[in-house]
Write an enzyme that holds these catalytic residues in place. Structure first.
Site, PDB file in Angstrom:
ATOM      1  N   ARG B  49       0.879  -1.240  -0.024  1.00 33.51           N
ATOM      2  CA  ARG B  49       0.073   0.109  -0.159  1.00 33.51           C
ATOM      3  C   ARG B  49       0.996   1.233   0.080  1.00 33.51           C
ATOM      4  O   ARG B  49       2.326   1.006  -0.013  1.00 33.51           O
ATOM      5  CB  ARG B  49      -0.960  -0.089   1.293  1.00 33.51           C
ATOM      6  CG  ARG B  49      -0.806  -0.658   2.252  1.00 33.51           C
ATOM      7  CD  ARG B  49       0.400  -0.113   3.046  1.00 33.51           C
ATOM      8  NE  ARG B  49       0.408   1.471   3.307  1.00 33.51           N
ATOM      9  CZ  ARG B  49       1.488   2.127   3.555  1.00 33.51           C
ATOM     10  NH1 ARG B  49       2.587   1.787   3.564  1.00 33.51           N
ATOM     11  NH2 ARG B  49       1.256   3.305   3.782  1.00 33.51           N
ATOM     12  N   GLY B  50       0.336   2.469  -0.036  1.00 35.53           N
ATOM     13  CA  GLY B  50       1.138   3.704  -0.223  1.00 35.53           C
ATOM     14  C   GLY B  50       0.951   3.980  -1.782  1.00 35.53           C
ATOM     15  O   GLY B  50       1.513   3.291  -2.629  1.00 35.53           O
ATOM     16  N   ALA B  51       0.583   5.144  -2.303  1.00 29.55           N
ATOM     17  CA  ALA B  51       0.472   5.616  -3.461  1.00 29.55           C
ATOM     18  C   ALA B  51       1.486   5.308  -4.221  1.00 29.55           C
ATOM     19  O   ALA B  51       1.217   4.526  -5.581  1.00 29.55           O
ATOM     20  CB  ALA B  51      -0.304   6.913  -3.517  1.00 29.55           C
ATOM     21  N   ARG B  79      -7.648  -0.603  -6.615  1.00 25.81           N
ATOM     22  CA  ARG B  79      -7.818   0.379  -5.597  1.00 25.81           C
ATOM     23  C   ARG B  79      -8.021   1.686  -6.653  1.00 25.81           C
ATOM     24  O   ARG B  79      -7.442   2.116  -7.215  1.00 25.81           O
ATOM     25  CB  ARG B  79      -6.837   0.592  -4.459  1.00 25.81           C
ATOM     26  CG  ARG B  79      -6.624  -0.787  -3.828  1.00 25.81           C
ATOM     27  CD  ARG B  79      -5.807  -0.546  -2.629  1.00 25.81           C
ATOM     28  NE  ARG B  79      -6.503   0.299  -1.672  1.00 25.81           N
ATOM     29  CZ  ARG B  79      -5.977   0.929  -0.660  1.00 25.81           C
ATOM     30  NH1 ARG B  79      -4.573   0.893  -0.203  1.00 25.81           N
ATOM     31  NH2 ARG B  79      -6.618   1.595   0.224  1.00 25.81           N
ATOM     32  N   GLN B 177      -1.718   1.819   9.955  1.00 22.55           N
ATOM     33  CA  GLN B 177      -0.570   2.035   9.298  1.00 22.55           C
ATOM     34  C   GLN B 177       0.315   2.743   9.967  1.00 22.55           C
ATOM     35  O   GLN B 177       1.806   2.650  10.112  1.00 22.55           O
ATOM     36  CB  GLN B 177      -0.658   2.860   7.688  1.00 22.55           C
ATOM     37  CG  GLN B 177      -1.259   1.953   6.816  1.00 22.55           C
ATOM     38  CD  GLN B 177      -2.704   2.165   6.772  1.00 22.55           C
ATOM     39  OE1 GLN B 177      -3.651   2.763   7.858  1.00 22.55           O
ATOM     40  NE2 GLN B 177      -3.563   2.054   5.714  1.00 22.55           N
ATOM     41  N   ASP B 218      -2.741  10.808  -2.015  1.00 23.83           N
ATOM     42  CA  ASP B 218      -3.113   9.578  -2.965  1.00 23.83           C
ATOM     43  C   ASP B 218      -3.475  10.263  -4.274  1.00 23.83           C
ATOM     44  O   ASP B 218      -3.379   9.710  -5.409  1.00 23.83           O
ATOM     45  CB  ASP B 218      -4.207   8.782  -2.666  1.00 23.83           C
ATOM     46  CG  ASP B 218      -3.531   7.922  -1.496  1.00 23.83           C
ATOM     47  OD1 ASP B 218      -3.361   8.291  -0.276  1.00 23.83           O
ATOM     48  OD2 ASP B 218      -3.424   6.815  -1.759  1.00 23.83           O
ATOM     49  N   ASN B 228      -6.366  11.807   0.682  1.00 24.81           N
ATOM     50  CA  ASN B 228      -5.311  11.074   1.237  1.00 24.81           C
ATOM     51  C   ASN B 228      -6.107  10.310   2.312  1.00 24.81           C
ATOM     52  O   ASN B 228      -7.136  10.253   2.571  1.00 24.81           O
ATOM     53  CB  ASN B 228      -4.277  11.911   1.906  1.00 24.81           C
ATOM     54  CG  ASN B 228      -2.980  11.397   2.653  1.00 24.81           C
ATOM     55  OD1 ASN B 228      -2.523  10.506   1.856  1.00 24.81           O
ATOM     56  ND2 ASN B 228      -2.635  11.497   3.925  1.00 24.81           N
ATOM     57  N   LYS B 229      -5.454   9.294   2.938  1.00 27.63           N
ATOM     58  CA  LYS B 229      -5.857   8.379   4.012  1.00 27.63           C
ATOM     59  C   LYS B 229      -6.972   9.337   4.845  1.00 27.63           C
ATOM     60  O   LYS B 229      -6.955  10.298   5.405  1.00 27.63           O
ATOM     61  CB  LYS B 229      -5.032   7.809   5.131  1.00 27.63           C
ATOM     62  CG  LYS B 229      -5.225   6.863   5.879  1.00 27.63           C
ATOM     63  CD  LYS B 229      -5.708   5.672   5.480  1.00 27.63           C
ATOM     64  CE  LYS B 229      -5.067   5.065   4.446  1.00 27.63           C
ATOM     65  NZ  LYS B 229      -5.952   4.239   3.471  1.00 27.63           N
TER      66      LYS B 229
END
Lengths: 316, 316
Positions: B49-51, B79, B177, B218, B228-229
């Site tokens: 994960r993580g853009a 995603r 995370q 993101d 973003n998250k």
């Protein structure tokens, strides 16, 4: 009493039975408390929690004691933030001095809190619009109070009266009172309830999904500043930013007239292991303080108050 | 490269090895991906994960395919929110049309992201004051990027240069995370790091403990609004309320010049079981959108930008 609800504690044959809320909703297990020390451990380790319920439990804890004065000291040193604990212990102390029957006194504290909750619910109800969506944080229902609840009281009453409501409950990390206890209570009451992570509060407010916020309190001080479960303060800031009313709902036993402002409230630091099971450093405050300026109204059993003026009306 | 860091993925002998971040920090387990489908599952289920890291993995996913065009379709449907995934897949698509060597192309995407991270870190570093306390959300370090990180990059670089910093990491519910990945990376880098529950952000800001916020992104759209998250938006509101600068740190591969505003960004809804293991209704958005007006600066590998003007500089 219009609504059936579960009690978080029951006095039976000389024993205080405490529902272990750490195990809910998976398991319904009762802890039999035979001594004040048993009650103190149940409070400290959060088998019982919620400011009013802690106060009621502490009353019975003193009634269990062979040495009630030393029991008061033991029970005082469990959790520092909720005023109700000290309110109940002060009542018990006076009862000892006046040679009252301590069990009757403990029972009267419970009965008083139950009555207060019902009155609070009626005042709070007047602030709930038909068809509205409410956000609540932590748990403030029967489990937290020995009555029908504080912030959850008006919501349960609204449902009972056929008023259409939807409730968003925050998970309330680290102890997850929202996802474990509030969702359980709302589901039992057949109220339309949606759980969100604590990170999603701003998101649902920004989407226009929240009409009002209802939270409880652990200590309301002279200037109206209010200590409550960690996360309450930031919800108040988010509510102000999104122009959503933010209501604090609590019995008068939560009011601390001797404390001048929120910066004087002792905030409990809980064990790091509640936040992380790994060996990481961690800051785990159990409560935070919401300044009166961010609170729309405070609701007690005596009515609906302007936060800044709350203690003027309690000063006679 | 001044700093040693772990890679979240390694290409080795025709196989893409992906570090399973769901198991960290307890276990270090690698998943061997032999097909684009393997990579798609690893992305969808958040093993990686993580853009930026998702984009890099998707590039290799196409390189693994016997039918690269259909692999692009499979990988696209993993995603929806992170722009970097589509950035990498567009590059791979162009490569197919131009009959380029797809493995070399995937490797060049990784190398580019690594270079971007380093430049970003240098720009971000100029915003970090000696002795300051920073707050970060989610994970934006090496694990999220295949480089030294986005928002965590300047922090790792600051440590390397002997600048005194302290970092607060939010837990980042529901997937944690922060408590699992960011704390792990900060500890490995010997940076003074303190974990907090997501409910404690307002509390530490109100206590004056936070000098600046650094988060990743993101998707950054034309008007500077940034997905973003989940939880990022409310941190931005809280930062504004407490007059704390709020920096978004991301590579240019995160910028989506074709999307006019944040309300057009697709927000992924993740499975309810991430928030609750009980049978409760739950809303689980994985991202939220922070309006440009709440962002102090956006930092990319090309410099430090005014949020509202970010895409003017990328429109040539």
């Amino acid at each position: 009493m219009p609504i059936n609800f579960s009690k978080p504690l029951i006095w039976k044959d000389g024993i205080l039975e405490i529902l272990d809320q750490r195990r809910l909703p998976e398991e319904v297990i009762w802890i039999s408390c035979l001594t004040p020390e048993d009650v103190a451990i149940a409070i400290k380790e959060m088998a019982i929690r919620g400011a009013p319920a802690i106060g009621v439990a502490a009353g019975y804890g003193v009634a269990l004691a062979s040495n009630p004065i030393s029991a008061i000291e033991v029970l005082k040193n469990t959790r520092p933030t909720a005023k109700n604990l000290f309110y109940a212990l002060d009542k018990m102390k006076k009862g000892i001095e006046e040679k009252k029957d301590l069990l009757s006194l403990a029972k009267s504290i419970e009965a008083e809190e139950e009555k207060r909750c019902l009155k609070i619910a009626e005042y709070g109800l007047s602030l709930i619009k038909d068809g509205s969506s409410l956000l609540t944080h932590c748990n403030t229902g029967p489990l937290a109070t020995a009555g029908i609840g504080t912030a959850l009281g008006p919501i349960l009453l609204a449902k009972d009266m056929g008023i259409a409501i939807k409730v968003f409950a925050t998970e309330t990390r680290p102890v997850r009172q929202g996802s474990r206890l509030t969702m359980w209570e709302l589901k039992k009451a057949d109220i339309s309830a949606i759980l969100i992570a604590d990170t999603a509060v701003g998101y649902i407010m920004n989407k226009g999904l929240v009409d009002a916020v209802f939270v409880g309190a652990d200590r309301i001080v002279k200037n109206g500043d209010t200590a409550n479960k960690i996360g309450t303060y930031q919800i108040a800031v988010l509510a102000r930013f999104h122009k959503i009313p933010f209501y604090v709902v609590a019995p008068s036993s939560t009011i601390d007239i001797d404390c001048p402002g929120g910066n004087k409230i002792v905030i409990e630091e809980r064990p790091k292991k509640e936040v992380t099971t790994f060996n990481f450093d961690c800051l785990n405050p159990a409560f935070d303080v919401t300044p009166a300026s961010l609170i729309t109204k405070i609701i007690t059993e005596d009515g609906i108050f302007e936060p800044q003026k709350i203690t003027e009306d309690y000063r006679e």
